[in-house]
Design a protein around this motif. Structure first.
Motif, PDB file in Angstrom:
ATOM      1  N   GLY A 182      57.438 118.993  40.494  1.00 51.36           N
ATOM      2  CA  GLY A 182      57.716 118.149  41.651  1.00 51.36           C
ATOM      3  C   GLY A 182      58.397 116.939  41.584  1.00 51.36           C
ATOM      4  N   GLY A 183      58.181 116.223  40.658  1.00 46.40           N
ATOM      5  CA  GLY A 183      58.892 115.011  40.561  1.00 46.40           C
ATOM      6  C   GLY A 183      60.310 115.243  40.039  1.00 46.40           C
ATOM      7  N   ILE A 184      60.793 116.199  39.112  1.00 50.07           N
ATOM      8  CA  ILE A 184      62.089 116.796  38.637  1.00 50.07           C
ATOM      9  C   ILE A 184      62.837 117.003  40.037  1.00 50.07           C
ATOM     10  N   CYS A 185      62.221 117.806  40.597  1.00 49.89           N
ATOM     11  CA  CYS A 185      62.977 118.578  42.143  1.00 49.89           C
ATOM     12  C   CYS A 185      63.162 117.385  42.958  1.00 49.89           C
ATOM     13  N   GLY A 186      62.162 116.367  43.184  1.00 49.69           N
ATOM     14  CA  GLY A 186      62.292 115.487  44.078  1.00 49.69           C
ATOM     15  C   GLY A 186      63.464 114.562  43.879  1.00 49.69           C
ATOM     16  N   VAL A 187      63.717 114.020  42.492  1.00 46.22           N
ATOM     17  CA  VAL A 187      64.718 113.142  42.189  1.00 46.22           C
ATOM     18  C   VAL A 187      66.009 113.824  42.467  1.00 46.22           C
ATOM     19  N   LEU A 188      66.282 115.013  41.744  1.00 45.19           N
ATOM     20  CA  LEU A 188      67.538 115.864  41.976  1.00 45.19           C
ATOM     21  C   LEU A 188      67.902 116.182  43.433  1.00 45.19           C
ATOM     22  N   GLY A 189      66.665 116.623  44.102  1.00 43.01           N
ATOM     23  CA  GLY A 189      67.098 116.905  45.752  1.00 43.01           C
ATOM     24  C   GLY A 189      67.504 115.669  46.397  1.00 43.01           C
ATOM     25  N   CYS A 190      67.420 114.804  46.091  1.00 43.01           N
ATOM     26  CA  CYS A 190      68.144 113.562  46.645  1.00 43.01           C
ATOM     27  C   CYS A 190      69.444 113.719  46.872  1.00 43.01           C
ATOM     28  N   PHE A 191      69.948 114.142  45.698  1.00 40.96           N
ATOM     29  CA  PHE A 191      71.658 114.021  45.695  1.00 40.96           C
ATOM     30  C   PHE A 191      72.134 115.358  46.477  1.00 40.96           C
ATOM     31  N   ALA A 192      71.467 116.505  46.412  1.00 43.47           N
ATOM     32  CA  ALA A 192      71.641 117.770  47.216  1.00 43.47           C
ATOM     33  C   ALA A 192      71.491 117.340  48.780  1.00 43.47           C
ATOM     34  N   LEU A 236      60.589 122.773  47.540  1.00 46.81           N
ATOM     35  CA  LEU A 236      60.265 121.654  46.676  1.00 46.81           C
ATOM     36  C   LEU A 236      61.401 120.820  46.210  1.00 46.81           C
ATOM     37  N   LEU A 237      62.629 121.425  46.522  1.00 45.65           N
ATOM     38  CA  LEU A 237      63.688 120.610  46.246  1.00 45.65           C
ATOM     39  C   LEU A 237      64.015 119.623  47.538  1.00 45.65           C
ATOM     40  N   VAL A 238      63.837 120.150  48.575  1.00 46.00           N
ATOM     41  CA  VAL A 238      64.462 119.505  49.679  1.00 46.00           C
ATOM     42  C   VAL A 238      63.689 118.586  50.459  1.00 46.00           C
ATOM     43  N   ALA A 239      62.221 119.030  50.665  1.00 48.51           N
ATOM     44  CA  ALA A 239      61.326 118.339  51.244  1.00 48.51           C
ATOM     45  C   ALA A 239      60.972 116.980  51.034  1.00 48.51           C
ATOM     46  N   PRO A 240      60.875 116.617  49.701  1.00 50.49           N
ATOM     47  CA  PRO A 240      60.458 115.403  49.072  1.00 50.49           C
ATOM     48  C   PRO A 240      61.576 114.346  49.379  1.00 50.49           C
ATOM     49  N   ALA A 241      62.897 114.897  49.095  1.00 50.16           N
ATOM     50  CA  ALA A 241      64.198 113.963  49.481  1.00 50.16           C
ATOM     51  C   ALA A 241      64.107 113.678  51.126  1.00 50.16           C
TER      52      ALA A 241
END
Length: 297
Positions: A20-30, A208-213
């Motif tokens: 979740g942490g990894i996807c949250g970080v990278l999802g910001c750029f997407a 999981l990639l988009v929602a945290p961002a």
């Protein structure tokens, strides 16, 4: 509390929190680059690689299946960029085309694999909706190592990622290879997607990639704070979803994790102090009231 002290639960919670942490970080750029659905296309396209790797080998080994998923996902991302660059087709149309084609191929291969007379194909369905409860210590180690490399890349090329999100033209003018770095960012998103397939599945991985961002964007004004907060939201959702699904045995862990992060995103969209929908409605009615008083006076 006894369940949470269980070693298996701790392993799953650690893996889900890291993912979740990894996807949250990278999802910001997407999200900032308006390529949120790239993760959806890549994750769906990875299914054909997973089943294809199984059909070639005839047995299941997580690392090999994920390698097949990686090859298929990279092919999807590369074809999307190729079509957008060399044709008049827009990004969303190219993404929909590749998503449908590769996901359809994956379903066809999965149906064929399930019709085979041996029992080796049992368990391939976990890559559709995920089965986080099956995470082993080696799977968590793979997530940790891959995620560590991705986070190091984020920190090392921080200025380039900022330019990719906000000012590509300036980045090109000062000599950065922006097009190449854009492909590298897509590859990093692919890696994050692939290592999460076993836990969340191809259908839910993009959430999981988009929602945290999306949630973090409502609370922050700076990229660094958005990235940190998004990683925290993703990690908390992973651990909390694991805990809830452990307490209620009938709940699937991957879907519960996605539900938790979706609740955080929905709350943020509605109640963030400056960008929330509720705050916007309050300001709108205050302006209408002030305007009405000014007209009457």
């Amino acid at each position: 509390m006894e369940l949470l002290w269980n070693y298996t639960v701790q392993v799953v919670a650690l893996g889900a929190g890291l993912l979740g942490g990894i996807c949250g970080v990278l999802g910001c750029f997407a999200v900032l680059r308006k390529e949120s659905l790239l993760g959806d296309g890549v994750s769906h396209g990875a299914l054909s690689g997973v089943v294809g790797a199984f059909l070639l080998l005839g047995y299941q080994q997580t690392e090999v299946l994920l390698l097949g998923a990686m090859i298929s996902a990279v092919a999807v991302a590369w074809l999307i960029h190729l079509v957008v660059r060399h044709s008049a087709i827009a990004f969303d149309s190219a993404l929909a085309l590749m998503l449908s084609a590769f996901f359809g191929l994956g379903l066809v291969l999965l149906t064929y694999a399930q019709s085979l007379p041996n029992a080796n194909q049992a368990g391939l369905n976990r890559f559709l909706l995920g089965q986080a409860a099956t995470l082993l210590q080696r799977d968590v180690a793979l997530i940790a190592i891959s995620g560590g490399v991705l986070l190091v890349a984020v920190v090392a090329y921080w200025k380039v990622w900022k330019l990719l999100c906000f000012d590509v033209t300036f980045g090109q003018s000062v000599g950065y290879p922006m097009e190449r770095m854009s492909l590298w960012l897509s590859l990093m998103l692919v890696v994050a997607m692939v290592i999460g397939l076993q836990a969340v599945g191809v259908v839910l991985m993009s959430a999981l990639l988009v929602a945290p961002a999306v949630a973090a964007r409502q609370w922050c004004h700076h990229l660094w704070s958005m990235v940190v907060l998004s990683g925290v939201f993703g990690s908390v959702s992973g651990v909390l979803g694991t805990a809830i699904s452990t307490y209620v045995p009938s709940l699937p862990t991957g879907a519960t994790i996605v539900l938790c992060v979706s609740v955080i995103a929905l709350f943020s969209v509605l109640f963030a102090p400056q960008r929330g929908v509720v705050r916007g409605l309050i300001q709108y009615h205050e302006l209408r009231r002030a305007y009405g008083k000014q007209v009457k006076s």
